[in-house]
Scaffold this motif. Structure first.
Motif, short mmCIF file in Angstrom:
data_model
loop_
_atom_site.label_atom_id
_atom_site.label_comp_id
_atom_site.label_asym_id
_atom_site.label_seq_id
_atom_site.Cartn_x
_atom_site.Cartn_y
_atom_site.Cartn_z
N ILE A 216 0.82 -1.21 0.00
CA ILE A 216 0.00 0.00 0.00
C ILE A 216 0.86 1.26 0.00
O ILE A 216 0.63 2.20 -0.77
CB ILE A 216 -0.95 -0.01 1.21
CG1 ILE A 216 -1.97 -1.14 1.06
CG2 ILE A 216 -1.66 1.34 1.37
CD1 ILE A 216 -2.84 -1.35 2.27
N ALA A 217 1.88 1.30 0.85
CA ALA A 217 2.74 2.48 0.93
C ALA A 217 3.56 2.66 -0.35
O ALA A 217 3.77 3.79 -0.81
CB ALA A 217 3.68 2.38 2.13
N LYS A 218 4.01 1.55 -0.93
CA LYS A 218 4.80 1.65 -2.16
C LYS A 218 3.99 2.27 -3.30
O LYS A 218 4.53 2.98 -4.14
CB LYS A 218 5.32 0.27 -2.58
CG LYS A 218 6.30 0.34 -3.76
CD LYS A 218 6.94 -0.99 -4.04
CE LYS A 218 7.87 -0.91 -5.25
NZ LYS A 218 9.01 -0.01 -5.03
N GLY A 219 2.67 2.04 -3.29
CA GLY A 219 1.82 2.62 -4.32
C GLY A 219 1.72 4.13 -4.25
O GLY A 219 1.32 4.78 -5.22
N LEU A 220 2.10 4.71 -3.12
CA LEU A 220 2.07 6.16 -2.96
C LEU A 220 3.35 6.84 -3.44
O LEU A 220 3.36 8.04 -3.69
CB LEU A 220 1.84 6.52 -1.48
CG LEU A 220 0.46 6.23 -0.90
CD1 LEU A 220 0.49 6.37 0.61
CD2 LEU A 220 -0.58 7.16 -1.51
N MET A 221 4.44 6.06 -3.53
CA MET A 221 5.76 6.65 -3.83
C MET A 221 6.29 6.14 -5.17
O MET A 221 6.29 4.92 -5.41
CB MET A 221 6.75 6.28 -2.71
CG MET A 221 6.33 6.69 -1.33
SD MET A 221 7.49 6.10 -0.06
CE MET A 221 7.37 4.31 -0.22
N PRO A 222 6.79 7.01 -6.03
CA PRO A 222 6.82 8.48 -5.91
C PRO A 222 5.68 9.16 -6.65
O PRO A 222 5.73 10.36 -6.88
CB PRO A 222 8.16 8.83 -6.56
CG PRO A 222 8.26 7.82 -7.68
CD PRO A 222 7.59 6.56 -7.18
N ASN A 223 4.66 8.39 -7.05
CA ASN A 223 3.56 8.95 -7.86
C ASN A 223 2.86 10.12 -7.17
O ASN A 223 2.45 11.08 -7.84
CB ASN A 223 2.55 7.86 -8.18
CG ASN A 223 3.14 6.75 -9.03
OD1 ASN A 223 4.06 6.99 -9.81
ND2 ASN A 223 2.65 5.54 -8.86
N LEU B 126 3.74 11.05 -3.46
CA LEU B 126 4.56 11.63 -2.40
C LEU B 126 5.99 11.11 -2.46
O LEU B 126 6.21 9.96 -2.84
CB LEU B 126 3.98 11.28 -1.03
CG LEU B 126 2.70 11.96 -0.58
CD1 LEU B 126 2.06 11.15 0.54
CD2 LEU B 126 2.97 13.38 -0.11
N GLN B 127 6.94 11.97 -2.10
CA GLN B 127 8.30 11.52 -1.90
C GLN B 127 8.37 10.82 -0.53
O GLN B 127 7.57 11.11 0.36
CB GLN B 127 9.27 12.69 -1.93
CG GLN B 127 9.39 13.34 -3.31
CD GLN B 127 9.90 12.35 -4.36
OE1 GLN B 127 10.86 11.61 -4.14
NE2 GLN B 127 9.23 12.34 -5.51
N THR C 202 -3.53 16.35 -7.31
CA THR C 202 -3.47 15.14 -8.13
C THR C 202 -3.90 13.89 -7.35
O THR C 202 -3.99 12.81 -7.93
CB THR C 202 -2.04 14.92 -8.66
OG1 THR C 202 -1.15 14.71 -7.55
CG2 THR C 202 -1.56 16.14 -9.45
N PHE C 203 -4.15 14.03 -6.06
CA PHE C 203 -4.48 12.88 -5.23
C PHE C 203 -5.87 12.34 -5.54
O PHE C 203 -6.83 13.10 -5.69
CB PHE C 203 -4.41 13.26 -3.74
CG PHE C 203 -3.02 13.28 -3.18
CD1 PHE C 203 -1.97 13.81 -3.92
CD2 PHE C 203 -2.76 12.80 -1.91
CE1 PHE C 203 -0.68 13.84 -3.39
CE2 PHE C 203 -1.49 12.82 -1.38
CZ PHE C 203 -0.44 13.35 -2.13
N THR C 204 -5.96 11.04 -5.64
CA THR C 204 -7.25 10.37 -5.84
C THR C 204 -7.80 9.93 -4.48
O THR C 204 -7.11 10.02 -3.45
CB THR C 204 -7.08 9.13 -6.72
OG1 THR C 204 -6.20 8.19 -6.06
CG2 THR C 204 -6.48 9.50 -8.07
N THR C 205 -9.04 9.45 -4.49
CA THR C 205 -9.62 8.94 -3.25
C THR C 205 -8.81 7.77 -2.71
O THR C 205 -8.58 7.64 -1.51
CB THR C 205 -11.07 8.48 -3.48
OG1 THR C 205 -11.84 9.59 -3.96
CG2 THR C 205 -11.69 7.96 -2.19
N GLY C 206 -8.34 6.93 -3.65
CA GLY C 206 -7.52 5.79 -3.26
C GLY C 206 -6.23 6.22 -2.59
O GLY C 206 -5.77 5.57 -1.64
#
Length: 306
Positions: A25-32, A34-35, A210-214
């Protein structure tokens, strides 16, 4: 006491199950979105706020002589721990990260022997050796592995495991003296102080439009689930179990990670994560878990003479 020990083990089970899902889950946030340092700052600030809100109902002061130890716990258990982890995870495979994290009990055992003077039995020496081999194989495999593996990322995750292992040992005396919520609240306050210089720049340049609900749900999982609940569960458990027992539950994390990556790879046709599953990683996982099992055994292995 037996009932409290039971609850402590349930807390450890819940914490490590939640954390196992964090790798993907956390990997899906980086770097798309958040850094790594920005995500760490959000995590520490958000969870720290939750801890201090709850602490309003717990009236307990700390002694001045314990402030320095709390600061060290904040440095190793929050700031350095999370920064190494998220930078490492952003560079390597979720499976690699989850397996390397299982080396934490080995690190805890060694540091407990050095700092808390816990005895290392023959059984535990064997566990350290076997688990160490598994971790080294996986780290080196990051040079040639397919998929999202990375030797630098794997090393960062190992530094994270070392930092967290040191934290588990350092925080034990504080847990005997104060309530769990008091300790964790102060630890996160110091952790925030150490994290701000690294994350404030990246967070200020983050484009939240650019953040989605997901993406917001993923951040909520990282802040509330992976941070607030898991730290609370772990520090509660330390009231009733040793640091080495606490660390041994970490072997659940690669099981959860393997399962989630397998679902993505084979049911949702994610070709990148499909390459992250290999026999080398499975072998490394088996070696590390075997080492952890030997370390956590209460009785030593007996070798009969032939």
């Amino acid at each position: 006491m037996k009932n409290k020990n039971y609850k402590a083990h349930l807390a450890l089970l819940g914490a490590n199950t939640i954390y196992g899902g964090n790798f993907l889950i956390a990997k899906g946030l980086m770097p798309n979105y958040l850094q790594p340092s920005a995500l760490v700052l959000l995590r520490v600030a958000g969870a720290g706020l939750l801890f201090w809100v709850v602490k309003l109902f717990v009236k307990e002061k700390i002694e001045k002589k314990d402030v320095l130890l709390l600061a060290f716990c904040g440095l190793f258990g929050v700031s350095a721990n999370m920064l190494f982890f998220f930078y490492g995870l952003s560079l390597t495979s979720p499976i690699d990260a989850s397996i390397i994290m299982t080396s934490t009990p080995v690190i805890v055992l060694i540091l407990s022997a050095l700092i808390l003077k816990e005895k290392i039995t023959r059984n535990k020496y064997i566990g350290i050796f076997i688990g160490g081999i598994g971790a080294v194989i996986l780290i080196l495999y990051g040079k040639t592995g397919e998929g999202t593996s990375s030797v630098i990322g794997n090393l960062f995750v190992f530094f994270n495991a070392t930092s967290y292992g040191l934290y588990l040992v350092l925080v034990k005396p504080l847990m005997k003296k104060y309530k769990a919520l008091t300790v964790i609240s102060w630890i996160f306050m110091f952790g925030l102080v150490f994290t701000i210089p690294f994350g404030i720049g990246d967070l200020s340049t983050t484009d939240f439009s650019t953040f989605t609900t997901g993406a917001y749900l993923a951040i909520a999982y990282v802040v509330i689930g992976t941070t607030f609940l898991t730290y609370l569960f772990n520090i509660y458990a330390l009231n009733y179990v040793s640091p080495s027992v606490n660390g041994s539950y970490i072997y659940l994390q690669p099981v959860v990670s393997f399962t989630m990556v397998s679902v993505l790879a084979y049911f949702f046709d994610n070709t990148i994560y499909a390459q992250d599953i290999s026999m080398v990683k499975i072998l490394s996982c088996i070696l590390v878990i075997t080492g952890v099992y030997l370390i956590s055994r209460k009785k030593s292995l007996s070798f009969k003479r032939l």
